[in-house]
Design a protein around this motif. Sequence first.
Motif, mmCIF file in Angstrom:
data_model
loop_
_atom_site.group_PDB
_atom_site.id
_atom_site.type_symbol
_atom_site.label_atom_id
_atom_site.label_comp_id
_atom_site.label_asym_id
_atom_site.label_seq_id
_atom_site.Cartn_x
_atom_site.Cartn_y
_atom_site.Cartn_z
ATOM 1 N N HIS A 94 22.782 27.252 3.259
ATOM 2 C CA HIS A 94 23.843 28.186 3.599
ATOM 3 C C HIS A 94 23.460 29.651 3.378
ATOM 4 N N ALA A 95 22.321 29.897 2.683
ATOM 5 C CA ALA A 95 21.947 31.291 2.401
ATOM 6 C C ALA A 95 20.494 31.342 1.928
ATOM 7 N N ASP A 96 20.006 32.558 1.776
ATOM 8 C CA ASP A 96 18.670 32.749 1.210
ATOM 9 C C ASP A 96 18.669 32.297 -0.252
ATOM 10 N N ALA A 97 17.479 32.001 -0.772
ATOM 11 C CA ALA A 97 17.359 31.590 -2.178
ATOM 12 C C ALA A 97 16.105 32.225 -2.781
ATOM 13 N N THR A 98 16.185 32.638 -4.014
ATOM 14 C CA THR A 98 15.063 33.262 -4.711
ATOM 15 C C THR A 98 14.467 32.276 -5.704
ATOM 16 N N TRP A 99 13.158 32.022 -5.562
ATOM 17 C CA TRP A 99 12.443 31.094 -6.439
ATOM 18 C C TRP A 99 11.547 31.873 -7.384
ATOM 19 N N GLN A 100 11.278 31.290 -8.542
ATOM 20 C CA GLN A 100 10.502 32.002 -9.553
ATOM 21 C C GLN A 100 9.676 31.040 -10.405
ATOM 22 N N VAL A 101 8.446 31.466 -10.746
ATOM 23 C CA VAL A 101 7.627 30.742 -11.716
ATOM 24 C C VAL A 101 7.481 31.610 -12.960
ATOM 25 N N CYS A 113 2.496 38.365 -15.844
ATOM 26 C CA CYS A 113 1.563 38.120 -14.742
ATOM 27 C C CYS A 113 0.828 39.417 -14.424
ATOM 28 N N ARG A 114 -0.502 39.381 -14.463
ATOM 29 C CA ARG A 114 -1.274 40.571 -14.109
ATOM 30 C C ARG A 114 -1.454 40.689 -12.602
ATOM 31 N N LEU A 115 -1.394 39.558 -11.902
ATOM 32 C CA LEU A 115 -1.500 39.528 -10.452
ATOM 33 C C LEU A 115 -0.608 38.406 -9.916
ATOM 34 N N GLY A 116 -0.384 38.415 -8.610
ATOM 35 C CA GLY A 116 0.359 37.324 -8.001
ATOM 36 C C GLY A 116 1.778 37.715 -7.615
ATOM 37 N N THR A 117 2.503 36.722 -7.102
ATOM 38 C CA THR A 117 3.900 36.895 -6.699
ATOM 39 C C THR A 117 4.727 35.825 -7.390
ATOM 40 N N PRO A 118 5.182 36.091 -8.617
ATOM 41 C CA PRO A 118 5.921 35.069 -9.362
ATOM 42 C C PRO A 118 7.353 34.861 -8.881
ATOM 43 N N THR A 119 7.882 35.829 -8.138
ATOM 44 C CA THR A 119 9.248 35.720 -7.628
ATOM 45 C C THR A 119 9.245 36.019 -6.132
ATOM 46 N N ARG A 161 16.640 30.995 -8.333
ATOM 47 C CA ARG A 161 17.630 31.977 -8.758
ATOM 48 C C ARG A 161 18.435 32.436 -7.549
ATOM 49 N N ASP A 162 19.572 33.049 -7.820
ATOM 50 C CA ASP A 162 20.410 33.613 -6.759
ATOM 51 C C ASP A 162 20.677 32.578 -5.654
ATOM 52 N N LEU A 163 21.061 31.407 -6.083
ATOM 53 C CA LEU A 163 21.315 30.313 -5.142
ATOM 54 C C LEU A 163 22.811 30.170 -4.895
#
Length: 261
Positions: A94-101, A113-119, A161-163
Amino acid sequence: MRTTRVVSRLAVATGAALLGLTGLAGVASADDEKSDAPTDAGTSFRTATAIRPDQEATAQASTGDYLYWAFPVDTGQRATVHATVKLPDAAARHADATWQVDVYDGLRRRQACRLGTPTRTAAQDAESVSLSCSLRTVRAWSEQWANDPLPGTYFLRLTVRDLKADDLGLPVSVTTKVTTTDAGGAQAVDGSLGEPLVPGAGSDKQRPAAVTEPEDGWAGGWWSSRWLWTAGGGVLAALAGVGGYALTRGSGRPARVPQGL
């Protein structure tokens, strides 16, 4: 001169051998047991599923679950965690969702995190979302007040997150993997921990089933590639001394000593 040519060849051969040894020291061992790859994930630190570096793990879960894996990282290593989530059909969302490690050490301290895309935010029509987090180099020793990464068990946590509430419980497929590289002797420090940071080391009841250690055991902080370069430097210094002597002694007969002296 012949002696000079021999010394030069020895120096080149020694340098090549040192480079080869350094490369071998930084190569991670391959995982030969693909059939043992985990197919589930824990739901807390205590029930985290154990994975080894370079081992791909999978899990089936529901959107909104907290998923945990545990893996070992030793002194001098830089670890990068990867997670890919295959999302439910777009028609069901029903909507966008934000995922995170998030990554935690053996003391459950969150590591930056020194590098990467954790969210990352996945659009409603996206098929999957990929996340990553590269940690700082694990140190052999640190001050008690510092938050430096130390050798031991690390935890990877994946969550959303933000689900929108209507999307809770939808099925997802997750693939995770941890890769490590050797940072080399430039990152080495004096001192070492008495024991790696392994949760519940003194109690079987509090010790998670996920506790693992490197295939070759914990390094204990004494080994680094600085040993190779130190030994190589000594060898090259000895060769330089021999070469210098060969160049300066001359090839002619020794001068006569004047009579009467």
